[in-house]
Design an enzyme around this catalytic site. Structure first.
Site, PDB file in Angstrom:
ATOM      1  N   ARG A  38      -7.370  -6.687  -2.206  1.00  0.00           N
ATOM      2  CA  ARG A  38      -7.678  -5.461  -1.488  1.00  0.00           C
ATOM      3  C   ARG A  38      -7.250  -4.257  -2.327  1.00  0.00           C
ATOM      4  O   ARG A  38      -6.106  -4.185  -2.783  1.00  0.00           O
ATOM      5  CB  ARG A  38      -6.951  -5.434  -0.144  1.00  0.00           C
ATOM      6  CG  ARG A  38      -7.360  -4.242   0.745  1.00  0.00           C
ATOM      7  CD  ARG A  38      -6.396  -4.054   1.919  1.00  0.00           C
ATOM      8  NE  ARG A  38      -6.262  -5.246   2.734  1.00  0.00           N
ATOM      9  CZ  ARG A  38      -7.094  -5.587   3.712  1.00  0.00           C
ATOM     10  NH1 ARG A  38      -8.135  -4.828   3.992  1.00  0.00           N
ATOM     11  NH2 ARG A  38      -6.890  -6.685   4.406  1.00  0.00           N
ATOM     12  N   ILE A  39      -8.136  -3.330  -2.536  1.00  0.00           N
ATOM     13  CA  ILE A  39      -7.811  -2.101  -3.253  1.00  0.00           C
ATOM     14  C   ILE A  39      -7.143  -1.150  -2.262  1.00  0.00           C
ATOM     15  O   ILE A  39      -7.728  -0.800  -1.233  1.00  0.00           O
ATOM     16  CB  ILE A  39      -9.063  -1.472  -3.871  1.00  0.00           C
ATOM     17  CG1 ILE A  39      -9.738  -2.470  -4.827  1.00  0.00           C
ATOM     18  CG2 ILE A  39      -8.705  -0.184  -4.596  1.00  0.00           C
ATOM     19  CD1 ILE A  39      -8.867  -2.957  -5.962  1.00  0.00           C
ATOM     20  N   LEU A  40      -5.933  -0.715  -2.550  1.00  0.00           N
ATOM     21  CA  LEU A  40      -5.156   0.084  -1.604  1.00  0.00           C
ATOM     22  C   LEU A  40      -5.523   1.557  -1.642  1.00  0.00           C
ATOM     23  O   LEU A  40      -5.428   2.253  -0.634  1.00  0.00           O
ATOM     24  CB  LEU A  40      -3.665  -0.105  -1.883  1.00  0.00           C
ATOM     25  CG  LEU A  40      -3.179  -1.563  -1.811  1.00  0.00           C
ATOM     26  CD1 LEU A  40      -1.703  -1.643  -2.171  1.00  0.00           C
ATOM     27  CD2 LEU A  40      -3.435  -2.147  -0.425  1.00  0.00           C
ATOM     28  N   ASN A  41      -5.915   2.041  -2.810  1.00  0.00           N
ATOM     29  CA  ASN A  41      -6.404   3.408  -2.955  1.00  0.00           C
ATOM     30  C   ASN A  41      -7.341   3.404  -4.142  1.00  0.00           C
ATOM     31  O   ASN A  41      -6.915   3.176  -5.282  1.00  0.00           O
ATOM     32  CB  ASN A  41      -5.245   4.388  -3.178  1.00  0.00           C
ATOM     33  CG  ASN A  41      -5.711   5.825  -3.336  1.00  0.00           C
ATOM     34  OD1 ASN A  41      -6.614   6.146  -4.104  1.00  0.00           O
ATOM     35  ND2 ASN A  41      -5.081   6.731  -2.594  1.00  0.00           N
ATOM     36  N   THR A  86      -6.352   5.918  -7.139  1.00  0.00           N
ATOM     37  CA  THR A  86      -5.197   5.560  -7.956  1.00  0.00           C
ATOM     38  C   THR A  86      -5.413   4.226  -8.666  1.00  0.00           C
ATOM     39  O   THR A  86      -4.929   4.022  -9.782  1.00  0.00           O
ATOM     40  CB  THR A  86      -3.915   5.503  -7.109  1.00  0.00           C
ATOM     41  OG1 THR A  86      -4.064   4.547  -6.063  1.00  0.00           O
ATOM     42  CG2 THR A  86      -3.593   6.870  -6.519  1.00  0.00           C
ATOM     43  N   GLY A 138      -1.931  -2.826 -12.268  1.00  0.00           N
ATOM     44  CA  GLY A 138      -1.380  -1.953 -13.296  1.00  0.00           C
ATOM     45  C   GLY A 138      -1.425  -2.528 -14.692  1.00  0.00           C
ATOM     46  O   GLY A 138      -1.381  -1.779 -15.663  1.00  0.00           O
ATOM     47  N   GLU A 139      -1.512  -3.857 -14.808  1.00  0.00           N
ATOM     48  CA  GLU A 139      -1.419  -4.464 -16.139  1.00  0.00           C
ATOM     49  C   GLU A 139      -2.628  -5.308 -16.529  1.00  0.00           C
ATOM     50  O   GLU A 139      -2.883  -5.475 -17.724  1.00  0.00           O
ATOM     51  CB  GLU A 139      -0.139  -5.296 -16.222  1.00  0.00           C
ATOM     52  CG  GLU A 139       1.105  -4.430 -16.145  1.00  0.00           C
ATOM     53  CD  GLU A 139       2.384  -5.245 -16.031  1.00  0.00           C
ATOM     54  OE1 GLU A 139       3.194  -5.197 -16.963  1.00  0.00           O
ATOM     55  OE2 GLU A 139       2.558  -5.924 -15.010  1.00  0.00           O
ATOM     56  N   PHE A 170       6.254   2.316 -18.351  1.00  0.00           N
ATOM     57  CA  PHE A 170       5.551   1.235 -19.053  1.00  0.00           C
ATOM     58  C   PHE A 170       6.486   0.074 -19.401  1.00  0.00           C
ATOM     59  O   PHE A 170       6.223  -0.681 -20.326  1.00  0.00           O
ATOM     60  CB  PHE A 170       4.869   1.754 -20.322  1.00  0.00           C
ATOM     61  CG  PHE A 170       3.959   2.921 -20.091  1.00  0.00           C
ATOM     62  CD1 PHE A 170       2.966   2.867 -19.122  1.00  0.00           C
ATOM     63  CD2 PHE A 170       4.101   4.089 -20.824  1.00  0.00           C
ATOM     64  CE1 PHE A 170       2.125   3.955 -18.898  1.00  0.00           C
ATOM     65  CE2 PHE A 170       3.267   5.177 -20.609  1.00  0.00           C
ATOM     66  CZ  PHE A 170       2.283   5.108 -19.645  1.00  0.00           C
ATOM     67  N   GLY A 225      -2.015  -7.225  -8.086  1.00  0.00           N
ATOM     68  CA  GLY A 225      -1.612  -6.192  -9.035  1.00  0.00           C
ATOM     69  C   GLY A 225      -2.748  -5.738  -9.914  1.00  0.00           C
ATOM     70  O   GLY A 225      -3.593  -6.534 -10.320  1.00  0.00           O
TER      71      GLY A 225
END
Length: 745
Positions: free
Chosen positions: A621-624, A627, A697-698, A249, A695
């Site tokens: 684009r969503i890679l997975n 996840t 994640g944030e 984090f 991105g």
């Protein structure tokens, strides 16, 4: 490859059933759940390690008068007690990586003052308790509120601390509708599962000194450069290995004191030294998110169109450090207004070093700003979503360039439809038995950077593909998405892809941080695979146009060749590199989203309970899908904690975090997280990177807590501007409101 122009059609496009995007399970999942994934403290590559334990300063400001280590030296199993009097010579600090044990001066509570090394962890810990320090203590400065008048403009970083456009003062003074409010956010702790840990091995050979550190670090090449500076070594003589990381984090963006001390002790003992911070040490030895004071002023016309925006933020860090929380930066691109001002000020206090924590700047900035927008909507009697739509900018308001993509309005409208926003009641009007019920929403925005990265790939004689780069996986699924990208590009199943990351011996990579990890490392891998495809086609004399890699073969025209045949007995290798280019300057690049929350507030106790929550995001684009959704839900849960419970309480008399463990520093538990969901709108961003991804994640933490705070207002009519929103603040608000009503009558 430099991102100097938009990306055209790629082998990843037009494949609704392709490998990229598919919600496949983590390829490292089985290793982790069976305990066979070695984290830094668990590696067995370095034999016969000694064990280290840090001794922390017991004051926040002053000097060590005396340091008695005699009893510690005599304790069973002790090999070394290192203090400022015998520590090996060190070099210059780099970024936030400081030389350790540099003298008797104490800057903050918890500063390492000694390092004890013994044959076992228990012996090192017991001996550390025998180190006796006497101090000449001074009164520390540990209150941001008290230091606010003397806070100064931070040194310019990549992003200038201040910005102005137009005439804010004049526009605000003349605005028919005004809002001038202050919000405060507390110190927050990363609280990742894995503590900071390192096993260091220093070796001296004919070519000079070298050190290898198995360590918990998110950005290996950055850490390599910083440690090389402090340890006075060439960067190529510092090797960092972080195959698996148990969360970070942001706390592991740079090496922490345990890495430096273990390396220095290994140098002295000529033996590997192993150390892990205790959970209590994490709170003072490692970094944290600073508290903030934020003043927001909004001026608007009667129709809700903003004419003036000002966002000012004050934050704090340790003496001599230059890190500041960029709380107001997100405001520069979020909504339209001709007259604008953002400003940051920094106070150097006797507190531990502050640094980046998930979505630094945006996370706490939107806790304040998105509530201020809600306040303005209430003042104007305009729906909060409608207010934001009326202030949607046609281009970046301050950079004056177009957005690469911007679907913020689409996220808000889709979220409103899914969440049932049209059923939101008037303030304080909805009840469910004992509970006052309210809905709130907030927008989300997070910068989408692209960082330089490299990758190497090798098609092996057996038809498998090996991927290598100094990228890391902090639990986000990096191993898996890299395997998906390589598999898609080369026409191989994931089972035929070997991903080797987490080692500075591999090609340089951006690392995990700033929401740039997947896009940057994945793009470097994309380029490497594309170069490998071209090499294979050229070696085979096949035409590149229309070539298809699938099922372990390549088909071009009327020819079909197996990859095993093209690999030959030696295999074929290729490298790839990605760099930010003109697209970075020509377009404003962000990920966007919208949060919706419903809360219940107990009308007697003031207890706040989240009832349901929804996030709608765009991330290219969503890679997975699996996840990505996991990352989004995790960010939303981060927001729940920031809104309702997370705060490191500082005893300003001593510069000390009182609740310095996970028993008293509260983070959301299962009972705090009911029905929440995250969805993604379709999007491809051809200006972002070759993957056309962004991105995730944030952006999912940005605005999440504000949606809860706005829901609490809708439920109770109380506007709490001091995070977290605990029940005592609700009760105090009701008491103040009742007192005001009595005074009026």
């Amino acid at each position: 490859m430099d991102m100097n122009q938009p990306i055209g059609a790629t082998p990843l496009d037009g494949k609704p059933d392709g490998l990229v995007g598919r919600p496949i399970d983590r390829i490292d999942g089985r290793l982790k759940v069976t305990g066979r994934a070695p984290y830094a403290y668990e590696t067995r590559d370095l034999k016969n390690p000694a064990y280290g334990f840090l001794v922390e300063a017991g004051i926040a400001k002053g000097r060590i008068r005396s340091l008695d280590v005699s009893a510690a030296k005599r304790a069973p199993g002790v090999l070394l007690v290192m203090t400022h009097e015998n520590v090996p010579e060190q070099g210059e600090k780099k970024e936030q990586v400081y030389p350790q044990l540099q003298g008797p001066e104490i800057r903050f509570h918890g500063q390492p003052i000694a390092f004890v090394v013994a044959q076992s962890f228990e012996q090192a810990r017991a001996a550390a308790a025998l180190v006796k320090a006497e101090y000449d203590a001074e009164k520390p400065q540990a209150s941001l509120k008290a230091a606010r008048p003397t806070a100064v403009e931070p040194k310019p970083a990549q992003t200038p601390p201040d910005s102005t456009l137009g005439d804010f003062d004049g526009a605000f003074a003349g605005a028919p509708v005004k809002l001038d409010v202050e919000y405060t956010t507390p110190v927050q702790i990363h609280a990742q599962m894995e503590p900071h840990a390192t096993i260091a091995s220093w070796e001296t050979g004919p070519d000079g000194d070298r050190v290898t550190l198995y360590t918990a670090n998110q950005m290996l090449n950055r850490g390599q450069a910083s440690l090389a500076s402090v340890l006075k070594l060439k960067p190529e003589n510092v090797r960092l290995v972080s195959h698996y990381i148990g969360g970070g984090f942001g706390s592991k963006l740079q090496p922490q004191p345990e890495a430096i001390l273990s390396a220095l002790a290994s140098k002295s003992l000529k033996r590997p030294v192993k150390v892990a911070l205790t959970r209590q040490q994490e709170f003072h030895v490692a970094t944290h998110r600073t508290d903030t004071i934020q003043r927001i002023r909004l001026g608007a016309d009667e129709n809700g169109r903003l004419t003036a925006i000002a966002h000012e933020s004050w934050s704090a860090t340790a003496p001599g450090d230059v890190f500041y929380e960029t709380s107001a930066v997100v405001t520069r691109s979020l909504y339209a207004a001709q007259n604008r001002l953002t400003r940051h000020r920094l106070a150097n206090l006797n507190v531990p070093i502050a640094s980046a924590m998930r979505a630094p700047g945006e996370a706490v900035g939107q806790l304040a700003f998105e509530c201020a927008m809600d306040e303005l909507a209430e003042q104007l009697k305009i729906d909060p979503i409608e207010l934001r739509i009326r202030n949607e900018p046609e281009q970046d308001p301050e950079k004056k360039v177009p957005f690469s993509t911007r679907q913020l309005v689409a996220c808000m409208r889709e979220g409103a439809k899914r969440f049932g926003w049209d059923k939101r009641g008037a303030t304080g009007a909805t009840r469910d038995g004992q509970w006052l019920v309210g809905m709130g929403m907030a927008a989300a925005s997070r910068l989408n950077p692209l960082m330089p990265s490299q990758a190497g790939v090798r098609l092996n004689p057996d038809g498998t593909l090996t991927v290598r780069m100094a990228m890391t996986d902090i639990g986000t699924g990096t191993y898996t998405i890299l395997a998906q990208i390589a598999g898609e590009m080369m026409g191989l199943p994931v089972e035929r892809i070997r991903v080797e990351i987490g080692d500075t011996a591999y090609p340089k990579a951006a690392g995990s941080g700033g929401s740039f990890g997947a896009g940057s490392a994945g793009s470097a891998l994309y380029v490497a695979c594309d170069n490998l495809r071209q090499a294979l086609l050229q070696n085979a004399g096949m035409t590149p146009e229309g070539a298809v890699f699938a099922d372990g073969r390549v088909v071009s025209g009327n020819r079909s060749e197996a990859l095993t045949d093209l690999a030959g007995a030696q295999g074929v290798e290729a490298k790839g590199e990605i760099k930010p280019g003109a697209m970075k300057e020509r377009y404003s690049q962000h990920s966007f989203g919208a949060h919706f929350a419903e809360v219940g507030v107990d009308r007697d106790t003031g207890e706040i309970r989240l009832r349901r929550m929804l996030g709608v995001f765009t991330g290219g684009r969503i890679l997975n899908l699996k996840t990505a959704r996991s990352q989004a839900l995790g960010g939303m849960i981060f927001g729940i904690g920031a809104a309702l419970m997370e705060a490191a309480e500082t005893d300003t008399r001593y510069g000390y975090f009182v609740n310095h463990d996970l028993a008293e520093y509260h983070v959301p538990a299962h009972a705090d997280v009911p029905a929440i969901d995250a969805v993604f709108l379709p999007e491809l961003d051809d200006k972002a990177n070759p993957l056309k991804s962004k991105g995730l994640g944030e952006v999912s933490i940005c605005g999440a807590g504000a949606a809860l705070a706005n829901a609490v207002y809708n439920a109770t009519g109380l506007r709490i501007r001091d995070y977290p929103l605990t029940l005592d603040k609700v009760l105090d608000g009701w008491t103040e409101r009742e007192g005001a009503a009595q005074r009026r009558t």
